[in-house]
Design a protein around this motif. Structure first.
Motif, PDB file in Angstrom:
ATOM      1  N   VAL A 228       6.244  -5.814   9.036  1.00 62.87           N
ATOM      2  CA  VAL A 228       5.801  -4.569   8.418  1.00 62.87           C
ATOM      3  C   VAL A 228       4.473  -4.794   7.728  1.00 62.87           C
ATOM      4  O   VAL A 228       4.089  -5.948   7.449  1.00 62.87           O
ATOM      5  CB  VAL A 228       6.836  -4.020   7.403  1.00 62.87           C
ATOM      6  N   GLU A 229       3.782  -3.703   7.441  1.00 64.15           N
ATOM      7  CA  GLU A 229       2.449  -3.816   6.858  1.00 64.15           C
ATOM      8  C   GLU A 229       2.291  -2.804   5.730  1.00 64.15           C
ATOM      9  O   GLU A 229       2.706  -1.656   5.856  1.00 64.15           O
ATOM     10  CB  GLU A 229       1.394  -3.587   7.926  1.00 64.15           C
ATOM     11  N   VAL A 230       1.691  -3.265   4.641  1.00 70.24           N
ATOM     12  CA  VAL A 230       1.365  -2.405   3.520  1.00 70.24           C
ATOM     13  C   VAL A 230      -0.150  -2.439   3.338  1.00 70.24           C
ATOM     14  O   VAL A 230      -0.747  -3.512   3.226  1.00 70.24           O
ATOM     15  CB  VAL A 230       2.045  -2.876   2.215  1.00 70.24           C
ATOM     16  N   VAL A 231      -0.766  -1.264   3.335  1.00 71.83           N
ATOM     17  CA  VAL A 231      -2.220  -1.175   3.108  1.00 71.83           C
ATOM     18  C   VAL A 231      -2.437  -0.776   1.666  1.00 71.83           C
ATOM     19  O   VAL A 231      -1.988   0.282   1.222  1.00 71.83           O
ATOM     20  CB  VAL A 231      -2.874  -0.172   4.067  1.00 71.83           C
ATOM     21  N   MET A 232      -3.118  -1.641   0.928  1.00 66.35           N
ATOM     22  CA  MET A 232      -3.338  -1.403  -0.516  1.00 66.35           C
ATOM     23  C   MET A 232      -4.564  -0.507  -0.715  1.00 66.35           C
ATOM     24  O   MET A 232      -5.481  -0.479   0.066  1.00 66.35           O
ATOM     25  CB  MET A 232      -3.557  -2.737  -1.224  1.00 66.35           C
TER      26      MET A 232
END
Length: 234
Positions: free
Chosen positions: A230-234
């Motif tokens: 999964v990926e989280v874009v800050m």
């Protein structure tokens, strides 16, 4: 009714609104429709399909003005989604006219079918899939033609053996399931950091799911980019 089967004829033509120089008045209609469908048969034969068609009868009371250069013919419906597409036959000029002619068109070709009964949620494997000759346009939805678009997919509802696989019958399986341990990639600009987390829900690639970061115990929403990732874009 007229019936004709052609499987090896190779002709090239543009079928939508193609003009054919044949006959006069009402006598032109069936001739133009027949030639139009013959060319459709020839083009699809080159693609490996076998087509049988029948044309409806014209009302003997029909009187049409002569059509200089011949009328234009086109399908008014999609022959790949219906076995009874109508033909639109029209004439331009000083005395224009347009009529619709019934037809029955059967398109036979290869498609993937279920090798045995399958239940909702079954994950497709090669041995569950056969290839067979079917009436393609009786399916009413596009048959899936690429085996790679089937293997690994999940069945959306129960189907019987011999059912033609169409897009509405399969769906991509969840790439992440509740309780799975996943790799979280947090990105900001060109910088990224990875950590481990636990999925709090199910989701497919491209969907968002709640993830518990196992290091910080924080819960974040992340986009699923692949199985277990999964990926989280800050």
């Amino acid at each position: 009714m007229r019936r004709l089967t052609l499987t090896g004829l190779l002709l090239t033509a543009v079928f939508s609104q193609t003009a054919f120089p044949v006959g006069n008045g009402s006598s032109q209609v069936l001739a133009a429709a027949t030639r139009f469908l013959d060319q459709f048969v020839g083009q699809q034969a080159a693609e490996g399909y076998e087509i049988t068609y029948e044309l409806g009868n014209l009302d003997s009371r029909l009187r049409l003005a002569d059509c200089a250069g011949g009328p234009s013919v086109g399908f008014s419906g999609d022959p790949w989604r219906s076995m009874h597409p109508r033909l639109m036959i029209s004439c331009e000029g000083d005395r224009p006219w347009k009529i619709f002619l019934a037809s029955a068109v059967e398109i036979r070709g290869e498609a993937f079918i279920a090798a045995r009964p399958l239940g909702r949620g079954d994950r497709l494997r090669k041995e569950m899939i056969n290839r067979s000759q079917v009436v393609v346009n009786s399916v009413r939805r596009d048959a899936i033609k690429d085996l790679e678009n089937l293997v690994g997919m999940e069945i959306s509802r129960p189907i019987s053996a011999g059912t033609v696989f169409t897009p509405d019958l399969v769906s991509a399986p969840d790439a992440v399931s509740r309780g799975d341990h996943v790799i979280i990639t947090a990105r900001t600009g060109n910088f990224s950091v990875k950590s481990r987390g636990k999925a709090l829900g199910n989701g497919r690639v491209g969907e968002q799911v709640r993830i518990e970061n196992l290091s910080s115990s924080r819960t974040v929403r992340a986009r699923i980019v692949g199985p277990g990732h999964v990926e989280v874009v800050m």
